[in-house]
Scaffold this motif. Structure first.
Motif, PDB file in Angstrom:
ATOM      1  N   ASP A  10      -5.567   3.026  -3.898  1.00 17.89           N
ATOM      2  CA  ASP A  10      -5.125   3.495  -5.211  1.00 17.89           C
ATOM      3  C   ASP A  10      -6.235   4.339  -5.827  1.00 17.89           C
ATOM      4  O   ASP A  10      -7.423   4.097  -5.576  1.00 17.89           O
ATOM      5  CB  ASP A  10      -4.797   2.309  -6.127  1.00 17.89           C
TER       6      ASP A  10
ATOM      7  N   THR B 248     -11.259   4.176  -7.974  1.00 15.84           N
ATOM      8  CA  THR B 248     -10.662   4.419  -6.667  1.00 15.84           C
ATOM      9  C   THR B 248     -10.781   3.141  -5.853  1.00 15.84           C
ATOM     10  O   THR B 248     -11.874   2.582  -5.735  1.00 15.84           O
ATOM     11  CB  THR B 248     -11.378   5.565  -5.920  1.00 15.84           C
TER      12      THR B 248
ATOM     13  N   VAL C 174       0.833  -1.204   0.000  1.00 10.99           N
ATOM     14  CA  VAL C 174       0.000   0.000   0.000  1.00 10.99           C
ATOM     15  C   VAL C 174       0.868   1.255   0.000  1.00 10.99           C
ATOM     16  O   VAL C 174       0.576   2.231  -0.694  1.00 10.99           O
ATOM     17  CB  VAL C 174      -0.960   0.003   1.209  1.00 10.99           C
TER      18      VAL C 174
ATOM     19  N   VAL D  59      -5.061  -4.427  -7.705  1.00 10.26           N
ATOM     20  CA  VAL D  59      -4.504  -3.155  -8.169  1.00 10.26           C
ATOM     21  C   VAL D  59      -3.569  -3.359  -9.353  1.00 10.26           C
ATOM     22  O   VAL D  59      -3.608  -2.605 -10.333  1.00 10.26           O
ATOM     23  CB  VAL D  59      -3.774  -2.426  -7.020  1.00 10.26           C
ATOM     24  N   GLU D  60      -2.744  -4.392  -9.296  1.00 12.18           N
ATOM     25  CA  GLU D  60      -1.810  -4.628 -10.397  1.00 12.18           C
ATOM     26  C   GLU D  60      -2.538  -5.048 -11.671  1.00 12.18           C
ATOM     27  O   GLU D  60      -2.113  -4.713 -12.773  1.00 12.18           O
ATOM     28  CB  GLU D  60      -0.766  -5.679 -10.001  1.00 12.18           C
TER      29      GLU D  60
ATOM     30  N   ARG E 177       3.315   6.141  -5.500  1.00  9.49           N
ATOM     31  CA  ARG E 177       3.003   6.290  -6.920  1.00  9.49           C
ATOM     32  C   ARG E 177       1.887   7.318  -7.121  1.00  9.49           C
ATOM     33  O   ARG E 177       1.955   8.155  -8.030  1.00  9.49           O
ATOM     34  CB  ARG E 177       2.592   4.929  -7.499  1.00  9.49           C
ATOM     35  N   ILE E 178       0.861   7.271  -6.271  1.00  6.71           N
ATOM     36  CA  ILE E 178      -0.239   8.231  -6.376  1.00  6.71           C
ATOM     37  C   ILE E 178       0.264   9.648  -6.131  1.00  6.71           C
ATOM     38  O   ILE E 178      -0.102  10.590  -6.847  1.00  6.71           O
ATOM     39  CB  ILE E 178      -1.355   7.890  -5.367  1.00  6.71           C
TER      40      ILE E 178
ATOM     41  N   ARG F  94      -6.998   6.457  -9.721  1.00  3.49           N
ATOM     42  CA  ARG F  94      -6.431   6.655 -11.057  1.00  3.49           C
ATOM     43  C   ARG F  94      -7.499   7.103 -12.039  1.00  3.49           C
ATOM     44  O   ARG F  94      -8.624   6.600 -12.017  1.00  3.49           O
ATOM     45  CB  ARG F  94      -5.807   5.345 -11.527  1.00  3.49           C
TER      46      ARG F  94
ATOM     47  N   ARG G 111      -3.786  -1.730 -13.003  1.00  6.94           N
ATOM     48  CA  ARG G 111      -2.675  -0.917 -13.509  1.00  6.94           C
ATOM     49  C   ARG G 111      -2.067  -1.517 -14.775  1.00  6.94           C
ATOM     50  O   ARG G 111      -1.641  -0.800 -15.675  1.00  6.94           O
ATOM     51  CB  ARG G 111      -1.594  -0.793 -12.436  1.00  6.94           C
TER      52      ARG G 111
ATOM     53  N   LEU H 105      -5.240   9.788   1.392  1.00  6.35           N
ATOM     54  CA  LEU H 105      -4.559   8.507   1.256  1.00  6.35           C
ATOM     55  C   LEU H 105      -4.685   7.624   2.493  1.00  6.35           C
ATOM     56  O   LEU H 105      -4.343   6.444   2.436  1.00  6.35           O
ATOM     57  CB  LEU H 105      -3.081   8.732   0.933  1.00  6.35           C
TER      58      LEU H 105
ATOM     59  N   TYR I 260       1.947   1.921  -3.442  1.00  2.00           N
ATOM     60  CA  TYR I 260       0.867   2.539  -4.219  1.00  2.00           C
ATOM     61  C   TYR I 260       0.762   4.022  -3.898  1.00  2.00           C
ATOM     62  O   TYR I 260       0.592   4.861  -4.779  1.00  2.00           O
ATOM     63  CB  TYR I 260      -0.476   1.871  -3.907  1.00  2.00           C
ATOM     64  N   HIS I 261       0.857   4.349  -2.613  1.00  4.13           N
ATOM     65  CA  HIS I 261       0.710   5.740  -2.194  1.00  4.13           C
ATOM     66  C   HIS I 261       1.822   6.613  -2.756  1.00  4.13           C
ATOM     67  O   HIS I 261       1.579   7.749  -3.168  1.00  4.13           O
ATOM     68  CB  HIS I 261       0.678   5.829  -0.666  1.00  4.13           C
TER      69      HIS I 261
END
Length: 266
Positions: free
Chosen positions: A134, A169, A26, A259-260, A32-33, A136, A263, A129, A29-30
């Protein structure tokens, strides 16, 4: 070499490995966000500035980075940076601007990410967050059926209205209940309501659908993760129908895989 800046100068995006704890995943991910959100903020500010060169200089100075340091990161001479900032070189295209912004962020991260953290607090990203895994905005809309296929979803309530998903989201349901205010909840919609809200750590699906029902703004799709389709509370299904919101259960076992998949496939 594009616009005087070498493509090799910027690091590549690397998919997360399967190892590591859920907290580490996580956190990745954060990071990256944060990078994506702040990069868009900076790039947009530069692009819509009346003087792009001065805007580039402003952000470089805001990050406390010298022209020579930025030039080394981009594998160009300091004169290239100076020419852009002074207007002697034609305004950069989108690819050059992207590399310029990414270099600022990478250099700041090497110093501990102080400026990135400050921007995150200023823009309110840090608070959001706490409950978001995630978030996007998709580069192009995706058909709802394709979205459901990617997450290995089982449809409980067919979505009405738009047949496309424009973003998603992924939400930690437990933390959302504990920390989100009404205003915070609305921020989960990002740039478009035509998105999927994906609630993880769900036991019955009732709480997410009650929250959706309370607000006037509706997502295109609600996805429940962490339970089997036959465990969904009948009230959640009924509320989805009353709200004209599609309801889907993802059968993927892990949040990281979910999530992957999103993505990597969308």
């Amino acid at each position: 070499m594009i616009g005087g800046i070498c493509p090799r100068a910027i690091g590549k995006v690397v998919l997360l490995s399967e190892g590591g704890s859920s907290e580490e995943i996580v956190a990745s991910y954060h990071r990256r966000i944060l990078r994506e959100t702040i990069a868009k903020k900076i790039a947009g500010d530069i692009l819509f500035s009346s003087d792009i060169g001065l805007a580039m200089r402003k952000w470089r100075q805001y990050f406390g980075i010298k022209q020579s340091e930025l030039a080394r990161a981009l594998e160009v001479s300091a004169s290239v940076i100076s020419d852009y900032e002074s207007g002697r070189r034609r305004s950069p295209g989108s690819l050059v601007l992207r590399r310029f912004v990414e270099a600022l962020l990478e250099l700041d991260e090497r110093r501990g990410g102080t400026t990135i953290k400050t921007l995150a607090r200023t823009l309110g990203i840090s608070d959001m967050l706490v409950s978001v895994v995630d978030i996007r905005e998709l580069a192009a809309p995706v058909e709802t059926s394709r979205f459901v296929e990617v997450i290995e979803g089982e449809v409980l309530v067919e979505p009405e209205g738009s047949k496309y998903i424009y973003g998603y989201t992924v939400i930690d349901s437990v933390k959302a209940i504990e920390t989100l205010s009404g205003a915070d909840f609305m921020r989960l919609f990002g740039s478009s309501t035509e998105r999927a809200l994906i609630f993880t750590k769900v036991s019955t699906g009732r709480s997410p659908m009650v929250a959706i029902r309370v607000f006037d703004v509706r997502p295109a799709l609600v996805v429940l993760h962490g339970l089997k389709p036959d465990s969904v509370d009948p009230l959640a299904v009924r509320l989805a129908k009353l709200s004209n919101v599609g309801l889907v259960v993802s059968k993927l076992p892990e949040i990281g895989e979910l999530v992957e998949r999103l993505r990597g496939s969308l």
